[in-house]
Scaffold this motif. Structure first.
Motif, PDB file in Angstrom:
ATOM      1  N   SER A 140       9.389  -6.246  -5.529  1.00 48.28           N
ATOM      2  CA  SER A 140       9.311  -4.995  -6.276  1.00 48.28           C
ATOM      3  C   SER A 140       9.048  -3.811  -5.357  1.00 48.28           C
ATOM      4  CB  SER A 140       8.210  -5.069  -7.333  1.00 48.28           C
ATOM      5  OG  SER A 140       6.931  -5.055  -6.719  1.00 48.28           O
ATOM      6  N   LYS A 141       9.477  -2.648  -5.797  1.00 45.94           N
ATOM      7  CA  LYS A 141       9.182  -1.415  -5.064  1.00 45.94           C
ATOM      8  C   LYS A 141       7.680  -1.162  -5.048  1.00 45.94           C
ATOM      9  CE  LYS A 141       9.905   3.603  -5.193  1.00 45.94           C
ATOM     10  NZ  LYS A 141      10.626   4.723  -5.846  1.00 45.94           N
ATOM     11  N   SER A 142       7.008  -1.445  -6.163  1.00 47.34           N
ATOM     12  CA  SER A 142       5.571  -1.180  -6.254  1.00 47.34           C
ATOM     13  C   SER A 142       4.791  -2.000  -5.230  1.00 47.34           C
ATOM     14  CB  SER A 142       5.055  -1.495  -7.661  1.00 47.34           C
ATOM     15  OG  SER A 142       5.604  -0.615  -8.610  1.00 47.34           O
ATOM     16  N   PHE A 143       5.140  -3.281  -5.102  1.00 47.49           N
ATOM     17  CA  PHE A 143       4.431  -4.108  -4.131  1.00 47.49           C
ATOM     18  C   PHE A 143       4.735  -3.648  -2.716  1.00 47.49           C
ATOM     19  CE2 PHE A 143       4.187  -7.796  -1.272  1.00 47.49           C
ATOM     20  CZ  PHE A 143       2.848  -8.111  -1.421  1.00 47.49           C
ATOM     21  N   ALA A 144       5.995  -3.296  -2.435  1.00 48.39           N
ATOM     22  CA  ALA A 144       6.366  -2.829  -1.099  1.00 48.39           C
ATOM     23  C   ALA A 144       5.582  -1.564  -0.730  1.00 48.39           C
ATOM     24  CB  ALA A 144       7.867  -2.564  -1.035  1.00 48.39           C
ATOM     25  N   TRP A 145       5.440  -0.658  -1.672  1.00 44.19           N
ATOM     26  CA  TRP A 145       4.695   0.574  -1.401  1.00 44.19           C
ATOM     27  C   TRP A 145       3.220   0.262  -1.178  1.00 44.19           C
ATOM     28  CZ3 TRP A 145       5.868   6.074  -3.074  1.00 44.19           C
ATOM     29  CH2 TRP A 145       7.221   6.365  -2.872  1.00 44.19           C
ATOM     30  N   PHE A 146       2.665  -0.620  -2.008  1.00 46.67           N
ATOM     31  CA  PHE A 146       1.251  -0.962  -1.846  1.00 46.67           C
ATOM     32  C   PHE A 146       1.009  -1.603  -0.486  1.00 46.67           C
ATOM     33  CE2 PHE A 146      -2.204  -4.015  -2.001  1.00 46.67           C
ATOM     34  CZ  PHE A 146      -3.252  -3.206  -2.396  1.00 46.67           C
ATOM     35  N   TYR A 147       1.872  -2.543  -0.095  1.00 45.26           N
ATOM     36  CA  TYR A 147       1.699  -3.212   1.195  1.00 45.26           C
ATOM     37  C   TYR A 147       1.747  -2.198   2.335  1.00 45.26           C
ATOM     38  CZ  TYR A 147       2.471  -5.920   5.352  1.00 45.26           C
ATOM     39  OH  TYR A 147       2.352  -6.418   6.636  1.00 45.26           O
ATOM     40  N   GLN A 148       2.733  -1.302   2.316  1.00 47.58           N
ATOM     41  CA  GLN A 148       2.891  -0.342   3.410  1.00 47.58           C
ATOM     42  C   GLN A 148       1.781   0.703   3.426  1.00 47.58           C
ATOM     43  OE1 GLN A 148       7.464   0.558   4.033  1.00 47.58           O
ATOM     44  NE2 GLN A 148       7.084  -0.090   1.914  1.00 47.58           N
ATOM     45  N   MET A 149       1.230   0.975   2.260  1.00 44.07           N
ATOM     46  CA  MET A 149       0.129   1.933   2.186  1.00 44.07           C
ATOM     47  C   MET A 149      -1.036   1.471   3.055  1.00 44.07           C
ATOM     48  SD  MET A 149      -1.474   3.522  -1.313  1.00 44.07           S
ATOM     49  CE  MET A 149      -2.388   2.063  -1.838  1.00 44.07           C
ATOM     50  N   TYR A 150      -1.278   0.165   3.082  1.00 44.17           N
ATOM     51  CA  TYR A 150      -2.370  -0.388   3.887  1.00 44.17           C
ATOM     52  C   TYR A 150      -1.911  -0.920   5.243  1.00 44.17           C
ATOM     53  CZ  TYR A 150      -6.090   0.057   0.476  1.00 44.17           C
ATOM     54  OH  TYR A 150      -7.056   0.576  -0.362  1.00 44.17           O
ATOM     55  N   ASN A 151      -0.623  -1.038   5.435  1.00 44.34           N
ATOM     56  CA  ASN A 151      -0.107  -1.607   6.683  1.00 44.34           C
ATOM     57  C   ASN A 151       1.051  -0.755   7.190  1.00 44.34           C
ATOM     58  OD1 ASN A 151      -1.617  -4.401   6.761  1.00 44.34           O
ATOM     59  ND2 ASN A 151      -0.842  -4.190   4.670  1.00 44.34           N
ATOM     60  N   ARG A 152       0.729   0.509   7.473  1.00 45.20           N
ATOM     61  CA  ARG A 152       1.757   1.440   7.950  1.00 45.20           C
ATOM     62  C   ARG A 152       2.380   0.939   9.247  1.00 45.20           C
ATOM     63  NH1 ARG A 152       5.388   3.191   9.301  1.00 45.20           N
ATOM     64  NH2 ARG A 152       5.993   5.267   9.986  1.00 45.20           N
ATOM     65  N   ARG A 153       1.562   0.318  10.098  1.00 50.94           N
ATOM     66  CA  ARG A 153       2.040  -0.274  11.343  1.00 50.94           C
ATOM     67  C   ARG A 153       1.626  -1.739  11.376  1.00 50.94           C
ATOM     68  NH1 ARG A 153       1.147   5.019  12.374  1.00 50.94           N
ATOM     69  NH2 ARG A 153       2.395   6.041  13.998  1.00 50.94           N
ATOM     70  N   ASP A 154       2.445  -2.559  12.009  1.00 47.72           N
ATOM     71  CA  ASP A 154       2.061  -3.971  12.198  1.00 47.72           C
ATOM     72  C   ASP A 154       0.866  -4.046  13.141  1.00 47.72           C
ATOM     73  OD1 ASP A 154       4.213  -4.606  10.652  1.00 47.72           O
ATOM     74  OD2 ASP A 154       5.414  -5.488  12.258  1.00 47.72           O
ATOM     75  N   ARG A 155      -0.085  -4.878  12.798  1.00 49.87           N
ATOM     76  CA  ARG A 155      -1.257  -5.099  13.653  1.00 49.87           C
ATOM     77  C   ARG A 155      -1.180  -6.501  14.240  1.00 49.87           C
ATOM     78  NH1 ARG A 155      -3.007  -3.254   8.755  1.00 49.87           N
ATOM     79  NH2 ARG A 155      -3.617  -1.057   8.683  1.00 49.87           N
ATOM     80  N   GLY A 156      -1.491  -6.634  15.524  1.00 48.48           N
ATOM     81  CA  GLY A 156      -1.456  -7.931  16.180  1.00 48.48           C
ATOM     82  C   GLY A 156      -2.806  -8.612  16.161  1.00 48.48           C
ATOM     83  N   ILE A 157      -2.791  -9.911  16.370  1.00 49.36           N
ATOM     84  CA  ILE A 157      -4.019 -10.698  16.290  1.00 49.36           C
ATOM     85  C   ILE A 157      -5.010 -10.319  17.390  1.00 49.36           C
ATOM     86  CG2 ILE A 157      -3.284 -12.648  17.733  1.00 49.36           C
ATOM     87  CD1 ILE A 157      -4.481 -14.461  15.489  1.00 49.36           C
ATOM     88  N   LYS A 158      -4.530  -9.792  18.508  1.00 47.05           N
ATOM     89  CA  LYS A 158      -5.453  -9.355  19.572  1.00 47.05           C
ATOM     90  C   LYS A 158      -6.299  -8.169  19.135  1.00 47.05           C
ATOM     91  CE  LYS A 158      -3.864 -10.932  24.073  1.00 47.05           C
ATOM     92  NZ  LYS A 158      -3.427 -10.518  25.418  1.00 47.05           N
ATOM     93  N   ASN A 159      -5.827  -7.463  18.111  1.00 46.59           N
ATOM     94  CA  ASN A 159      -6.564  -6.313  17.602  1.00 46.59           C
ATOM     95  C   ASN A 159      -7.465  -6.671  16.427  1.00 46.59           C
ATOM     96  OD1 ASN A 159      -3.609  -5.165  18.515  1.00 46.59           O
ATOM     97  ND2 ASN A 159      -5.278  -3.807  19.122  1.00 46.59           N
TER      98      ASN A 159
END
Length: 403
Positions: free
Chosen positions: A246-265
């Motif tokens: 869904s568009k709603s889930f995609a927007w929610f996910y990106q809202m909190y994860n604008r950039r990919d974060r790696g496990i080293k961080n």
């Protein structure tokens, strides 16, 4: 006293129900504070709203009396459970004389003989054997936990979700093997170390519940975070978004994860358990995506201009496969219960959005955004955040996020 058995459920095509002794569903998920860090907890009113949104409503939870816990119900039921599940899902192996009690060497010998006789069955039988071995590990581990008095309600739910997912894949032995192999390895790993935990398998349609509670993600295959000024949305992010669709889930996910974060961080708030760090290398060739979902809203808040936000506790390690509509929770940091903090952490996320939504205005309309206005976000992120909060208050947040 009835036996505890997994059986076909006509109300849930392709799934299983559980015949039990005096089982009842738990209304409230009880918090656990086992990580020795003071977390943030939302108001009781928001937690009550989270409960009324019915997270994971199709996933059963059970409560047993102390008397039942100390009885032999699990020990008595295990042989029936194994036999029922085996006869339903491994007919080809059963026809060859293989059972859960067959030794690995004997099973391999019988399978090799059948493959040499009927070579067109080779790939199918090989994949079936992988799943068979994984379930054998699970049921053997259940036996050990029962023997040690460590089998609990959370393990019953975990076994239920594994069996339901496997059956839902139908006759696709290859997909079944891809789902089950890492689970079998995790179970064997845990058994060797007397870690009494089982993975839990959930439909991808339940990602909104998990990520509403733990929305900040760290990818296992990425060492450093993506620091480009305005990066395109990665294949990883699109994979997670498309799992729900869904568009709603995609927007929610990106809202909190604008950039990919790696496990080293990964922050040092709740260090990754040593046993999971040791097990992770075995996952690399077996899954398509591995990530840690966390309630670390403050990490996103720094992008939203609110670095003072206090974090919740209890991250989850999740794995996913392409073309398999289920994800696996391989590890919970606290190791207690079936997501006991889920409602509290969902409430925290809604509280975070409510208190910080004005900061979302800093996102430019030309920000790359999956399922946005073409390739870009366009306008309306703050309005979307307000919709999430409103749907939560209306007890329809998962209907909204699933689209």
């Amino acid at each position: 006293m009835k036996d505890l058995i997994l059986q076909k459920d006509g109300r849930n095509p392709g799934g299983f129900s559980v015949g039990t002794v005096e089982l009842e569903q738990v209304v409230r998920l009880h918090p656990s504070q086992t990580l020795h860090r003071k977390p943030r907890f939302a108001s009781p009113e928001l937690v009550s709203q989270a409960i009324r949104n019915n997270p994971l409503e199709t996933i059963p939870r059970w409560a047993f009396s102390d008397e039942l816990k100390s009885s032999s119900v699990f020990r008595e039921a295990l042989p029936n459970l194994k036999e029922s599940f085996f006869k339903t899902n491994f007919l080809m192996l059963a026809d060859m004389g293989i059972t859960f009690d067959t030794s690995p060497a004997e099973a391999t010998s019988l399978i090799s003989k059948r493959v040499s006789e009927k070579q067109h069955l080779g790939a199918h039988i090989a994949a079936l054997h992988v799943s068979f071995n994984a379930f054998k590990s699970v049921f053997d581990f259940m036996g050990l936990m029962i023997e040690k008095g460590r089998f609990e309600e959370k393990h019953l739910t975990a076994v239920y979700t594994m069996c339901t997912a496997y059956v839902a894949l139908g006759n696709d032995a290859v997909r079944g093997a891809r789902l089950m192999k890492p689970i079998g390895l995790q179970v064997d790993f845990n058994r060797e170390r007397y870690i009494f935990e089982l993975p839990t398998v959930l439909p991808n349609s339940n990602l909104p519940e998990v990520l509403l509670a733990m929305p900040v993600v760290y990818f296992g295959d990425l060492q450093d975070s993506v620091n480009a000024e305005d990066p395109h949305v990665s294949d990883r992010a699109q994979f997670i978004c498309d799992a729900v669709g869904s568009k709603s889930f995609a927007w929610f996910y990106q809202m909190y994860n604008r950039r990919d974060r790696g496990i080293k961080n990964f922050p040092n708030l709740d260090p990754i358990p040593t046993d999971y760090l040791e097990f992770r290398p075995q996952l690399r060739e077996l899954v398509d995506l591995e990530f840690i979902a966390t309630p670390y809203h403050h990490v996103a808040a720094m992008e939203w201009v609110n670095p003072e936000w206090l974090a919740g506790i209890d991250p989850l390690s999740i794995t996913m496969h392409k073309n398999i509509p289920f994800f696996t929770v391989m590890k919970r940091w606290s190791g207690s219960g079936i997501f006991p903090l889920l409602c509290d952490l969902m409430a925290n996320t809604i509280d975070h959005i409510s208190n910080n939504k004005n900061a979302l205005d800093k996102f430019s309309e030309s920000t790359y955004w999956y399922k946005g206005n073409g390739a870009y976000l366009g306008s309306g992120l703050k309005k979307f955040a307000e919709q999430v909060v409103q749907k939560f208050s209306e007890e329809k947040v998962f209907e909204f996020l699933r689209g």
